[in-house]
Scaffold this motif. Structure first.
Motif, mmCIF file in Angstrom:
data_model
loop_
_atom_site.group_PDB
_atom_site.id
_atom_site.type_symbol
_atom_site.label_atom_id
_atom_site.label_comp_id
_atom_site.label_asym_id
_atom_site.label_seq_id
_atom_site.Cartn_x
_atom_site.Cartn_y
_atom_site.Cartn_z
ATOM 1 N N SER A 133 -3.902 -13.644 -13.439
ATOM 2 C CA SER A 133 -5.303 -12.108 -14.734
ATOM 3 C C SER A 133 -4.543 -10.750 -13.844
ATOM 4 N N ASN A 134 -5.681 -9.727 -14.560
ATOM 5 C CA ASN A 134 -4.787 -8.387 -14.340
ATOM 6 C C ASN A 134 -6.811 -8.042 -13.063
ATOM 7 N N ILE A 135 -7.211 -8.355 -13.489
ATOM 8 C CA ILE A 135 -8.324 -8.192 -12.672
ATOM 9 C C ILE A 135 -8.493 -8.822 -11.358
ATOM 10 N N ALA A 136 -8.108 -9.645 -11.331
ATOM 11 C CA ALA A 136 -7.482 -10.551 -9.927
ATOM 12 C C ALA A 136 -6.036 -9.984 -9.688
ATOM 13 N N THR A 137 -5.996 -9.059 -10.103
ATOM 14 C CA THR A 137 -4.323 -8.578 -8.895
ATOM 15 C C THR A 137 -4.199 -7.426 -8.728
ATOM 16 N N ARG A 138 -4.803 -6.418 -9.244
ATOM 17 C CA ARG A 138 -6.103 -5.501 -8.652
ATOM 18 C C ARG A 138 -6.830 -5.710 -7.871
ATOM 19 N N ALA A 139 -7.579 -6.442 -7.623
ATOM 20 C CA ALA A 139 -8.636 -6.103 -7.228
ATOM 21 C C ALA A 139 -7.992 -7.518 -5.688
ATOM 22 N N GLU A 140 -6.927 -8.257 -5.484
ATOM 23 C CA GLU A 140 -6.283 -8.395 -4.416
ATOM 24 C C GLU A 140 -5.773 -7.092 -3.573
ATOM 25 N N LEU A 141 -5.020 -6.621 -4.474
ATOM 26 C CA LEU A 141 -4.647 -4.807 -4.109
ATOM 27 C C LEU A 141 -5.735 -4.256 -3.776
ATOM 28 N N GLY A 142 -7.398 -4.197 -4.099
ATOM 29 C CA GLY A 142 -8.117 -3.115 -3.410
ATOM 30 C C GLY A 142 -8.037 -2.045 -5.100
ATOM 31 N N ARG A 143 -7.533 -2.742 -5.711
ATOM 32 C CA ARG A 143 -6.757 -1.511 -7.245
ATOM 33 C C ARG A 143 -8.339 -1.107 -8.331
ATOM 34 N N TYR A 144 -8.646 -0.130 -8.712
ATOM 35 C CA TYR A 144 -9.056 -0.019 -10.036
ATOM 36 C C TYR A 144 -8.736 0.571 -11.087
ATOM 37 N N CYS A 192 1.807 -4.099 -10.045
ATOM 38 C CA CYS A 192 0.643 -4.231 -9.222
ATOM 39 C C CYS A 192 0.921 -5.849 -8.657
ATOM 40 N N LYS A 193 1.723 -6.551 -9.573
ATOM 41 C CA LYS A 193 1.713 -7.978 -10.249
ATOM 42 C C LYS A 193 3.046 -7.893 -9.490
ATOM 43 N N ILE A 194 4.096 -6.901 -9.546
ATOM 44 C CA ILE A 194 5.652 -7.388 -9.527
ATOM 45 C C ILE A 194 5.540 -6.934 -7.675
ATOM 46 N N LEU A 195 4.861 -6.235 -7.327
ATOM 47 C CA LEU A 195 4.313 -6.039 -5.740
ATOM 48 C C LEU A 195 3.931 -7.669 -5.204
ATOM 49 N N TYR A 229 0.369 -1.092 -0.152
ATOM 50 C CA TYR A 229 0.284 -0.041 -0.024
ATOM 51 C C TYR A 229 0.975 1.305 -0.214
ATOM 52 N N LEU A 230 2.353 1.043 0.204
ATOM 53 C CA LEU A 230 2.590 2.311 0.521
ATOM 54 C C LEU A 230 3.877 2.583 -0.871
ATOM 55 N N TYR A 231 3.563 1.186 -0.909
ATOM 56 C CA TYR A 231 3.920 1.375 -2.746
ATOM 57 C C TYR A 231 2.718 2.056 -3.710
ATOM 58 N N LEU A 232 2.000 1.820 -2.968
ATOM 59 C CA LEU A 232 0.799 2.167 -4.399
ATOM 60 C C LEU A 232 0.379 4.093 -4.261
ATOM 61 N N ASP A 233 0.737 3.997 -2.586
ATOM 62 C CA ASP A 233 0.524 5.633 -2.359
ATOM 63 C C ASP A 233 1.177 6.272 -3.135
ATOM 64 N N ILE A 234 3.214 6.281 -3.688
ATOM 65 C CA ILE A 234 3.714 6.460 -3.748
ATOM 66 C C ILE A 234 3.494 6.983 -5.581
ATOM 67 N N PHE A 235 2.987 5.588 -5.847
ATOM 68 C CA PHE A 235 2.546 5.447 -7.353
ATOM 69 C C PHE A 235 1.164 7.078 -7.344
ATOM 70 N N TYR A 254 -3.655 -9.926 4.925
ATOM 71 C CA TYR A 254 -2.581 -9.916 4.882
ATOM 72 C C TYR A 254 -1.649 -9.335 4.238
ATOM 73 N N LEU A 255 -1.514 -8.736 3.043
ATOM 74 C CA LEU A 255 -0.432 -8.161 2.339
ATOM 75 C C LEU A 255 0.319 -7.228 4.223
#
Length: 332
Positions: free
Chosen positions: A71-82, A60-63, A6-12, A200-201
């Motif tokens: 799956s792209n949609i599953a990867t984003r969903a796991e991180l709560g990303r739209y 998202c996949k790297i994180l 979530y910190l990487y995503l916040d920076i992104f 859990y992340l």
């Protein structure tokens, strides 16, 4: 120790997204690479085709530590990303609101009027695109009466709700060219109902342990149910694909899928006994649950203590599996 996703995503979001979406209120649904107008297609097409989304999904996949075929949609969903395209569509509607309410004598408003005239003459442009957005997502024109803050909030909610429907439709889609093939998200859809960041992340345990658990949840692993997927139907003689799915570490003749790996396979009975003992101590009712329900309960649970047990157990089982599979390989 490592930075949580979530910190990487916040920076992104604060550093990269403003650059990616700079001026997007204008070029929102234009073909960026050729600078030519691209006819508005389904929003689902736009979500994946936007070049900035490829960068977003790759991050998202790297994180998560999953492979590129996940799956792209599953990867984003796991991180709560739209998808980032939602923000861009919101920018366009927001800018349309500004043009609707700007001083009529301004040059900008006159340009807006000219674009409307072009549309009325059958020459689609930016105004036509924004109309398509409004129609596609059933956004009424009275949205322009609200302040920019309220407008952005309401439009974002509408677009996210639309994407939620698309997300659920896609994960429950079972049509395949190969009738013996299964949806890669057949397990994921059992316990993942909403697009939310998984707690859990953020556990304070080794990154590799969380990585293995994430791969397990997103079917980005080397269990037979997934490795058999790579056998092409044209090369599949004598139902080799069906046979290849069977667990090679036991004699149950069952597919080595996630449920079998976690709760059935005798190869991990020692690890499982200790794991379930701790689970039953926390929630005694789990003793009477059928395996399928127990599996769903475990993977959809948000309690840190359950997640900690899940991640360590799954990680240990994968390590044990690697050892057993190596022992099965013929020596040269």
């Amino acid at each position: 120790d490592y930075l949580k996703p979530y910190l990487y995503l916040d920076i992104f979001d604060k550093v990269v997204v403003p650059i990616i979406s700079c001026g997007s209120e204008i070029w929102g649904i234009f073909n960026i690479q050729t600078a030519r107008y691209k006819k508005f297609q389904s929003p689902n097409y736009l979500y994946e085709e936007f070049i900035g989304e490829k960068l977003h999904t790759k991050l998202c996949k790297i994180l998560l530590g999953v492979n590129k075929s996940t799956s792209n949609i599953a990867t984003r969903a796991e991180l709560g990303r739209y998808p980032l395209m939602i923000n861009i569509l919101v920018n366009m509607v927001s800018y349309r609101s500004r043009l609707e309410n700007i001083d009529e004598n301004s040059l900008l408003h006159q340009s807006f009027i000219d674009d409307q005239l072009l549309d009325s003459y059958g020459h689609p442009g930016w105004y036509s695109c924004t109309n398509e957005i409004l129609r596609t997502f059933n956004i009424r024109n009275d949205i322009f009466k609200f302040s920019n803050k309220v407008l952005r909030k309401r439009v974002t909610k509408t677009l996210q709700q639309s994407y939620d429907i698309y997300f659920k439709t896609l994960i429950f889609e079972d049509k395949r060219k190969d009738n013996n093939e299964k949806n890669k998200l057949r397990t994921f859809r059992k316990f993942k109902y909403y697009i939310t960041y998984e707690k859990y992340l953020n556990l304070d345990i080794k990154k590799d342990i969380i990585k293995k658990y994430t791969q397990f949840r997103l079917s980005s692993h080397k269990l037979q149910i997934e490795t058999a997927r790579h056998i092409k139907p044209s090369d599949d003689r004598n139902n080799q694909k069906l046979l290849a799915r069977k667990c090679k570490l036991c004699n149950t003749n069952k597919d080595e899928d996630e449920l079998h790996f976690m709760l059935e396979c005798p190869a991990y009975s020692n690890e499982r006994e200790l794991y379930l003992h701790e689970i039953h101590k926390i929630c005694n009712n789990t003793k009477t649950l059928p395996l399928e329900e127990l599996f769903i309960w475990l993977l959809s649970n948000e309690e840190p203590i359950i997640n900690r047990l899940n991640t360590k157990f799954v990680s240990n089982c994968f390590v044990h599996r690697d050892t057993l599979m190596k022992q099965r390989q013929p020596t040269t």
